[in-house]
Design a protein around this motif. Structure first.
Motif, PDB file in Angstrom:
ATOM      1  N   GLN C 280       0.833  -1.197   0.000  1.00  0.00           N
ATOM      2  CA  GLN C 280       0.000   0.000   0.000  1.00  0.00           C
ATOM      3  C   GLN C 280       0.877   1.261   0.000  1.00  0.00           C
ATOM      4  O   GLN C 280       0.414   2.328  -0.370  1.00  0.00           O
ATOM      5  CB  GLN C 280      -0.928  -0.023   1.230  1.00  0.00           C
ATOM      6  N   ARG C 282       2.921   1.905  -2.063  1.00  0.00           N
ATOM      7  CA  ARG C 282       2.903   2.308  -3.476  1.00  0.00           C
ATOM      8  C   ARG C 282       1.641   1.744  -4.092  1.00  0.00           C
ATOM      9  O   ARG C 282       1.666   0.808  -4.871  1.00  0.00           O
ATOM     10  CB  ARG C 282       4.173   1.799  -4.178  1.00  0.00           C
ATOM     11  N   MET C 283       0.529   2.361  -3.710  1.00  0.00           N
ATOM     12  CA  MET C 283      -0.788   1.783  -3.974  1.00  0.00           C
ATOM     13  C   MET C 283      -1.180   1.804  -5.446  1.00  0.00           C
ATOM     14  O   MET C 283      -2.140   1.153  -5.827  1.00  0.00           O
ATOM     15  CB  MET C 283      -1.863   2.478  -3.136  1.00  0.00           C
ATOM     16  N   GLU C 285       0.723   0.669  -7.798  1.00  0.00           N
ATOM     17  CA  GLU C 285       1.577  -0.315  -8.456  1.00  0.00           C
ATOM     18  C   GLU C 285       1.195  -1.724  -7.991  1.00  0.00           C
ATOM     19  O   GLU C 285       0.801  -1.915  -6.846  1.00  0.00           O
ATOM     20  CB  GLU C 285       3.053  -0.098  -8.089  1.00  0.00           C
TER      21      GLU C 285
END
Lengths: 378, 378, 378, 378
Positions: C280, C282-283, C285
């Motif tokens: 999360q 890097r939500m 991705e």
């Protein structure tokens, strides 16, 4: 002892690169199936103490403070030159004159004319040569080249290359030999030549450049802490637009004052069907994007080096274990030895060093007037 | 030759680890300032051909298909054991009985009792021992330990550790020695012992575990392509909760069937003032978060290995160039040689191998009943 | 005005989540093609000032300090509950009794019995319900589910899930409502329920758990700076092994004291043919590894959210622009409204909240004795 | 209703940006403590159907297919222009003539002369203006600016900027309005203006440029699938060297054909004491390296957006939850409204749009002859 032919090495220089070359030969002899029995015959340094210490540590049989003795040593087949750039030509020509194969650190020589002289001598003598563009000797770079040549990312359209470090970031660091214009330049000649070599290797010949050079720290103390200042005449940064023979276009930057960067040898290569992104900061990885992947699940693949990427498997049979900088030197040394055995030329021989130097030189020339300069063929 | 004392090595086993050990000694001799002149005396393999090939490639003087000849070779001071786990004890005890120092791959032996016997013999004989927990021999792990011991991340509260690879992901891969329960277990014993060693190294003794083991692929072909199946009796995955003597708590997982993972030797260590995150997938980096940093500019720092992180500088004077897996073996070998010279014990000697095996064993025991098992002291 | 049916919302609570819900409805009404004209009718707060301020800022027509007035407001079709956990049941039951649809923040209620009562009431009344498991409402999670359901990563074998933050890392932070055992628990109930919801969503029903809970900071000041201490009775960390109905196994951890972590809602899902990794942090991705990719060029793909991942395109027609946390709430609100219009049940209705709470409860129960606890069906 | 002054908005255009602006105003009104009650009065589109649909979806009161009706609507204080670039000037001048404040998408207009006319009109009329350089409205960019202005990374030395996407990578994609030279250019004008704005914002005025433009796909079908081709006259790639007033030097690239890139709005800023690295691909992160950190533990810090980075906290009180692209538009709208209330000028008003356009124009001019072009002041 093994029934294989013996090959003898004479090393000149015992600094950072001298040690790396000796390690490269030593590791190469153990991990690759080589055609020769390696014999580390003799090591030369300006001081006998230095040479003797290197002999003991690096596994050579003999030590000397007179590099010329290596030339006439009948046990020596290879002269390996890791001295300051200014000395490369004299040493290489002497070695060639004695019929030795020559392994020389980059840059080959400070000027194109000197490089040309070295190439001519080597090719006339028929000796095998190798230049230390070690970043090319990476299984991930071999993979990148294979992906490009196989057409998997299509026709190459545009390229960005960088080689940035920060060892000159400190404005109070004193003037030194790296700043001596006689050595042929600054950041571009010293480290930028690596990114030129990478771009040539992967995208092909560079035909013209338009460049600028920047001196960021215009004067430096003559010695650490001194108040006496000496003007800096070489580039801290060089930037260039480049045109490739293939029609691709791109840019590169050399920068030895990029605070925080230790090994930003990076490139991005964009093709009509995909792209490749690499940073030497993570040298065991390559990123690949393929337009042909299913649209909902496509993305940059982070490929980890493994035995499926030769010659990684020579170092380790299991993927993901990683190789290091000295292993690149082992691959470089092995390629040189294999070329000697086969009577062929390595991809980064003196001629390639010469070609890289032509781009370096053209870039500096362009930077004087900010005009496009063509890189000549000869 | 150098005025230094000679030290002779006899290597048993010439596979993945045999080669890595030989390289480790060879590189160590060249990059570290060692107290000995290294003499690679003899290499033993089950086949004389294999031994002879290894002798030539790895730089030994002699080859044999009878490992016992190494025991009585007066030139040999160190017996280096890289054979399958089941053979470690017999070989180590024989070496100790002949007064040799012993370097042994992990795991030390399949059972705690065997390990105890090996420790007792070694300590009684006063020989120096070393076990191959190579992931600990990383400048970034030394940094992690230093950051923890200096109190920079405060009191350690919680820990997560993983060692996951995917070499057993393919359910059609045949039954093999790794799956033989006589070897002492599956994923946990084989690769999980590495993460136990890392957690012990950084967070201290583990006092109890609560675990489960999973067999994901319950039977495998007896040979590739065969329709005859053999039941798998060892763990594909082991998970455990752990308690440390310090009061910290945590978990670890061993998994050799984690599709896509090649070297996920990862840990996260959370302290009262900061945290450390590491993945072996990027072994030249360590991530550090410090609560004391200015709140608006704090974040995980990605620290790149450099000469400021000993012993990186032995391999390369410049930061960011990176070391590889075989270099970890060189650090391991060097630590062993230094301990022999100093008459001290390396941090990963047989006793540490024994302690790790006690955790492995307690974990398997806990997995049978899913009850907490205390790791005893003796 | 639009020819569409009006739908009226009454919101209870104006804190972090109250504001997020109001934004969610507001954004949803503008980016999705909804079946209703949204009418933000009334907002209730314990203080009239708070309610009035929320009315003005968040776009409601009316404000009240008596939430019960919403129940009898004929304009209100939906009661939206964002109050402390202890109040959820009373409010939800009252709303259901008045025939309102109910949108409630997670966790549904502190105990399984209360959740069961709420589910029974809602299902008997035939109203539509929704629980705020916002992390599931992410185009990248929809993609993960699609990749799993399509079989692209094969049969799921093993799973790791984490939800870690650090808002309780400071041992001097005072005792507060989050630490009140009447609320049903600590880190697991508060934030761990999110990772349970994610694992259920992607891997299916959890059938049993074996867990431990840890109190890291055993007492805290009754108020900031006070020397009077109050014992902490709820978990700072909970760890569990889990078994799924599908046969997959895994683990999860909830931790609100993981120094440095702000939103580590992470999972790794390993299948027989590939794996999926998400954080999360890097939500936008998702990482995907496919065994079927060409061996030399396979690697984790970093997929960036784009219009090819519905409903990303509702927010932005161009890929790579990214959505944020409040947009997840808009997707959640929209799903609720769509279910009301269609007379269906959203995937995260009260029954799902009940199922998650059963896992939470079983986990706490297991932690008391460290024995496997089955999650019952009813 | 709230005691605050009402402010009325008239929007022209209902595409990607029209919707984003409407959302920006709507979100801004709910998350920020604004001086006005927002009134979305009327929306204009070329088709009445389109306008009506936007009215319903985006929350406007009125719809029209005649944008001029907005000019005389007494309820409208702000004209918001999101139409194709060629129409900006006419609409903005008309709005200014009617005393309206003007919010206009970038680029302000295709030529510097048109921009100048717009600036002059706006400043003479004393209306407030705003241009949609949304990437600047990011809490992480505000942090970057703060770190630079506070001197934490020292004197800025060198800069690299990129704005690359791949929406034109497909050579079979047809000719379209983006390729019409009347719009003022190609990749540079369209997306490169964003990176120019970022560099100006963070490093200050650009004084000169040396550039090249590349047409990669020289002709495209007049319509999808057509065999009739139309020549492409605008740049697919533009590269430039830049000089800043501060003495810093750098480069930028605009590229809409960088296969695999979706939002590579990246920059690296190197100072004498540190550096900052950003990619819009991870817009909630900023990387910071500080030379002053302890040498053994320094590294790029990955800073995650949180409430300590205003105005992130307006969207979410908890760190790490992330904001999205439409939230950048909300910050942009809020800044505009705050400037109207205070009678000040936003940082990205028409004058700034004009300054950016001067750099765009000088870059194109330089590319014609590959000579340095100074950016004039007036």
């Amino acid at each position: 002892m093994s029934g294989k032919r013996r090959i003898g090495v004479g090393l000149i220089g015992t600094g950072f690169m001298g040690k790396a070359h000796a390690l490269g030969f030593t590791i190469a002899a153990r991990v690759f199936d080589q055609p020769f029995d390696l014999d580390l015959v003799s090591v030369a340094d300006v001081s006998l103490d230095g040479a003797e210490k290197a002999r003991r540590n690096l596994g050579f049989r003999k030590a000397t403070d007179d590099w010329r003795t290596l030339l006439t040593d009948p046990d020596i087949d290879i002269i390996d030159i890791t001295t300051p750039n200014l000395l490369h030509k004299e040493m290489a020509l002497a070695a060639i004159a004695h019929g030795k194969h020559v392994y020389c650190e980059k840059p080959l020589a400070p000027t194109v004319a000197e490089c040309a002289e070295m190439v001519a001598a080597a090719e006339k003598a028929g000796v095998v040569t190798q230049v230390g563009f070690n970043y090319l000797k990476n299984p991930m770079i071999f993979l990148a080249k294979d992906l490009i040549e196989s057409g998997e990312i299509g026709e190459i359209r545009s390229v960005r290359g960088i080689h940035a470090e920060d060892f000159m970031m400190d404005a109070s660091a004193p003037w030194g030999w790296r700043l001596d214009p006689k050595s042929g330049g600054g950041a571009l000649a010293d480290i930028g030549s690596h990114i030129i070599a990478s771009l040539r290797h992967l995208v092909g010949p560079i035909t013209s450049v338009l460049a600028e050079t920047i001196i960021q720290v215009p004067e430096r103390p003559v010695a650490r802490g001194s108040s006496e200042m000496r003007a800096v005449e070489v580039d801290d940064i060089t930037r260039a637009f480049v045109r490739f023979e293939s029609g691709a276009t791109g840019s590169f930057e050399a920068n030895w004052s990029a605070t925080g960067r230790k090994m930003q040898h990076d490139f991005e290569i964009y093709g009509s069907k995909g792209s490749i992104v690499f940073t030497q900061e993570r040298m065991n990885e390559l990123k690949l994007w393929l337009a042909g992947d299913d649209i909902r699940s496509r993305g940059y693949r982070t490929i980890w080096a493994g035995p499926e990427h030769p010659p990684y498997g020579a170092f380790c049979v299991a993927p993901g274990h990683q190789i290091g900088f000295n292993d690149l030197k082992a691959i470089e040394a092995n390629e040189f030895l294999a070329a000697i055995a086969a009577g062929t030329r390595p991809g980064t021989d003196f001629r390639e060093g010469f070609e890289v130097q032509k781009v370096v030189s053209a870039t500096y020339q362009s930077a004087k007037t900010n005009e496009w300069v063509r890189i000549g063929n000869d």
